[in-house]
Design a protein around this motif. Structure first.
Motif, short mmCIF file in Angstrom:
data_model
loop_
_atom_site.label_atom_id
_atom_site.label_comp_id
_atom_site.label_asym_id
_atom_site.label_seq_id
_atom_site.Cartn_x
_atom_site.Cartn_y
_atom_site.Cartn_z
N UNK A 1 52.73 -58.08 60.68
CA UNK A 1 52.08 -56.80 60.53
C UNK A 1 50.61 -56.94 60.86
N UNK A 2 50.05 -55.87 61.38
CA UNK A 2 48.67 -55.90 61.81
C UNK A 2 47.72 -55.24 60.83
N UNK A 3 46.56 -54.89 61.34
CA UNK A 3 45.50 -54.31 60.50
C UNK A 3 45.90 -52.95 59.92
N UNK A 4 46.60 -52.15 60.71
CA UNK A 4 46.99 -50.83 60.21
C UNK A 4 47.87 -50.93 58.97
N UNK A 5 48.75 -51.90 58.94
CA UNK A 5 49.68 -52.05 57.81
C UNK A 5 48.97 -52.47 56.53
N UNK A 6 47.73 -52.85 56.62
CA UNK A 6 46.96 -53.19 55.41
C UNK A 6 46.46 -51.94 54.69
N UNK A 7 46.55 -50.79 55.36
CA UNK A 7 46.13 -49.53 54.75
C UNK A 7 47.23 -49.03 53.81
N UNK A 8 46.85 -48.27 52.78
CA UNK A 8 47.87 -47.69 51.90
C UNK A 8 48.82 -46.81 52.72
N UNK A 9 50.08 -46.80 52.36
CA UNK A 9 51.10 -45.93 52.95
C UNK A 9 51.60 -46.35 54.33
N UNK A 10 51.02 -47.37 54.93
CA UNK A 10 51.40 -47.75 56.29
C UNK A 10 52.28 -49.00 56.24
N UNK A 11 53.54 -48.81 56.54
CA UNK A 11 54.48 -49.92 56.63
C UNK A 11 54.70 -50.29 58.09
N UNK A 12 55.66 -51.16 58.31
CA UNK A 12 55.92 -51.64 59.68
C UNK A 12 56.28 -50.50 60.63
N UNK A 13 57.13 -49.60 60.19
CA UNK A 13 57.60 -48.53 61.07
C UNK A 13 56.46 -47.59 61.44
N UNK A 14 55.70 -47.13 60.46
CA UNK A 14 54.60 -46.22 60.75
C UNK A 14 53.52 -46.92 61.56
N UNK A 15 53.28 -48.19 61.27
CA UNK A 15 52.32 -48.94 62.07
C UNK A 15 52.75 -48.96 63.53
N UNK A 16 54.02 -49.21 63.79
CA UNK A 16 54.51 -49.24 65.17
C UNK A 16 54.38 -47.86 65.82
N UNK A 17 54.65 -46.82 65.07
CA UNK A 17 54.49 -45.48 65.62
C UNK A 17 53.04 -45.19 65.97
N UNK A 18 52.12 -45.63 65.13
CA UNK A 18 50.70 -45.45 65.44
C UNK A 18 50.34 -46.21 66.71
N UNK A 19 50.81 -47.43 66.83
CA UNK A 19 50.55 -48.20 68.04
C UNK A 19 51.12 -47.49 69.27
N UNK A 54 51.12 -36.80 55.18
CA UNK A 54 50.41 -37.12 53.93
C UNK A 54 50.10 -38.61 53.85
N UNK A 55 51.02 -39.43 54.30
CA UNK A 55 50.79 -40.88 54.30
C UNK A 55 49.60 -41.24 55.18
N UNK A 64 47.06 -43.86 47.89
CA UNK A 64 48.47 -43.54 48.06
C UNK A 64 48.59 -42.03 48.27
N UNK A 65 49.60 -41.62 49.04
CA UNK A 65 49.72 -40.19 49.35
C UNK A 65 49.87 -39.33 48.10
N UNK A 66 50.48 -39.86 47.05
CA UNK A 66 50.65 -39.11 45.80
C UNK A 66 49.30 -38.84 45.12
#
Length: 89
Positions: A1-19, A54-55, A64-66
């Motif tokens: 996982x990269x730098x984005x995944x270190x942010x709250x709410x960002x997992x592997x899938x969302x990180x890949x979508x951002x990339x 929200x994430x 966290x989004x909550x």
């Protein structure tokens, strides 16, 4: 996982979508903003939902989004309603 995944709410899938959306760093996500990032993701993934939006906003704010306040949640919900692809959640 990269730098984005270190942010709250960002997992592997969302990180890949951002990339895939051309957003490759936390600074770029902050520059683009949650709404534009979500629109870019929705362009190739019409299932992009309010929770994802929200994430992204929470990630930008470092929470966290909550934990987003009710006013921000209401604004995100309105944006989502105006921009969601028909037939998506």
């Amino acid at each position: 996982m990269g730098e984005l995944a270190k942010l709250p709410n960002i997992g592997k899938t969302l990180e890949q979508q951002l990339l895939d959306a051309g957003i490759d760093s936390p600074d770029e996500l902050r520059r683009v903003g949650s709404r534009e990032a979500w629109l870019r993701i929705q362009a190739f993934d019409p299932s992009a939902c309010l929770h994802r939006l929200s994430a992204l906003e929470g990630a930008i704010r470092g929470v966290r989004k909550a934990e987003l306040d009710e006013g921000v949640k209401a604004q995100l919900k309105q944006f989502y309603r105006e921009h969601k692809v028909e037939g998506s959640r």
